[in-house]
Design an enzyme around this catalytic site. Structure first.
Site, PDB file in Angstrom:
ATOM      1  CB  THR A  89     -13.314   0.076   3.014  1.00 20.58           C
ATOM      2  OG1 THR A  89     -14.408   0.284   2.146  1.00 20.58           O
ATOM      3  CG2 THR A  89     -12.043   0.070   2.208  1.00 20.58           C
ATOM      4  CG  ASP A 111      -7.362   1.329   1.723  1.00 20.80           C
ATOM      5  OD1 ASP A 111      -7.170   0.169   1.337  1.00 20.80           O
ATOM      6  OD2 ASP A 111      -8.485   1.874   1.745  1.00 20.80           O
TER       7      ASP A 111
END
Ligand code: AMP
Ligand code: MG
Length: 334
Positions: A128, A44
């Protein structure tokens, strides 16, 4: 129009794919479910740093609305995380020489947005949980100006060519669209080189028994109950494909599914702009339609969240009004 911006978005997202593959390759299956989310945090932050820095160079007047903040990177106890992020950024950018510099790049994504200037919206790793399971995730980048999504690029590095199959040689695809300019699918080959570009069109299917649909894997409340009642009211009999991330929009845009239905019963959850902006323009430019569950267009003018919308209905266009009618019927029973 926007050719330079689109070329930038495709290239920067392709760099992001490389980073994500490299980080994902290091995940030890089974470790994440013991609560270790480090790999996805590294990906990320590294992706946001790369996109942010690229924008600063090529479009210095544009702002960035990125999902990630830099608090962890600044704290001394996370020095190891900062070092990992920097080393991944360095694989695609030679100037990532200091964790503090990389941290500043990440931080640009949290700066205030001037609604009168255009800005980019980034979800560096969308989905995620899918990323940690080594299943579906997406990298999503869009450009917004005065409430209009001008372009979007969505990377789906693990999406099989045919939904529901497990293919051994899948290198993923990018989905790119420009407002009024149509949408295209960009197939990646080994080493993420572009091997094919083809126009993207939604399905023309309207017969309920033949309609495929997609929804979230995660069901935080009884949202799967609601979605299944809605599709039943439409007459759909197929089971959904449940996939993480904006890969669901890609599935509609490329015609594998005629419907992506998302509804959170939780009154407190408000959808985030970065979870939708790129997927919406890709779907619409492929001939589809996207509204919220009440038929309202998505309103990206309210900041980082879709404050004025509830849920998502993305379709091939042809079945849109039927789905909205079914949503009304089901929600009126509640
Ligand atoms: P998906 O992969 O479609 O499940 O979407 C992942 C995104 O859902 C995350 O990036 C979150 O921003 C968002 N999310 C988190 N909690 C909820 C919720 N309760 N309802 C809807 N979306 C959520
Ligand atoms: Mg997300």
């Amino acid at each position: 129009m926007l050719a330079e911006e689109l070329a930038f978005a495709v290239e920067t997202v392709r760099s992001a794919v490389k980073i994500c593959r490299s980080v994902q390759g290091q995940i030890e299956v089974g470790k994440w479910d013991k609560g270790d989310r480090t790999p996805v945090t590294v990906a990320d932050l590294a992706v946001q740093a790369v996109v942010s820095r690229g924008l600063q160079e090529q479009f210095p007047h544009d702002a960035l609305m990125g999902e990630e903040g830099s608090e962890e990177l600044r704290s001394p106890e996370y020095a190891d995380l900062a070092a990992q992020v920097m080393s991944h950024v360095r694989t695609v950018r030679a100037d990532a020489t200091d964790p503090l510099i990389v941290t500043d790049w990440v931080e640009r994504g949290q700066h205030a947005i001037d609604p009168n200037r255009r800005y980019w919206v980034l979800d560096p790793v969308d989905g995620t949980k899918g990323f940690l399971r080594k299943e579906q995730y997406a990298i999503a980048l869009a450009l917004v100006e005065r409430g209009k999504i001008l372009l979007g690029v969505l990377a789906c590095p693990n999406l099989p060519t045919v939904l529901g199959t497990a293919e051994s040689e899948v290198w993923g695809q990018l989905y790119a669209a420009r407002l009024g300019g149509g949408a295209e699918r960009i197939d990646l080959g080994r080493d993420d080189v572009v091997v094919r570009r083809s126009p993207l069109r939604v399905s023309t299917e309207t017969e309920p028994a033949k309609l495929n649909w997609v929804e979230r894997v995660e069901s935080s409340d009884k949202n799967h109950d609601v979605t299944s009642q809605v599709v039943t009211a439409v007459g759909i009999t197929n089971e959904p494909f449940r996939i993480d991330s904006q890969a669901k929009y890609a599935a509609v845009a490329r015609g594998d599914a005629a419907l992506y239905l998302r509804h959170s019963l939780s009154k407190t959850y408000i959808e985030k702009v970065w979870d939708h902006a790129a997927g919406v323009i890709v779907t619409e430019e492929a001939g589809g339609r996207v509204t919220d569950v009440n038929g309202k267009p998505l309103d990206v003018t309210a900041g980082r969240q879709l404050e004025n919308n509830t849920g998502i209905v993305a379709t091939n266009g042809r079945i849109h009004d039927r789905v909205l009618a079914a949503v009304r019927e089901v929600l009126s029973r509640k």
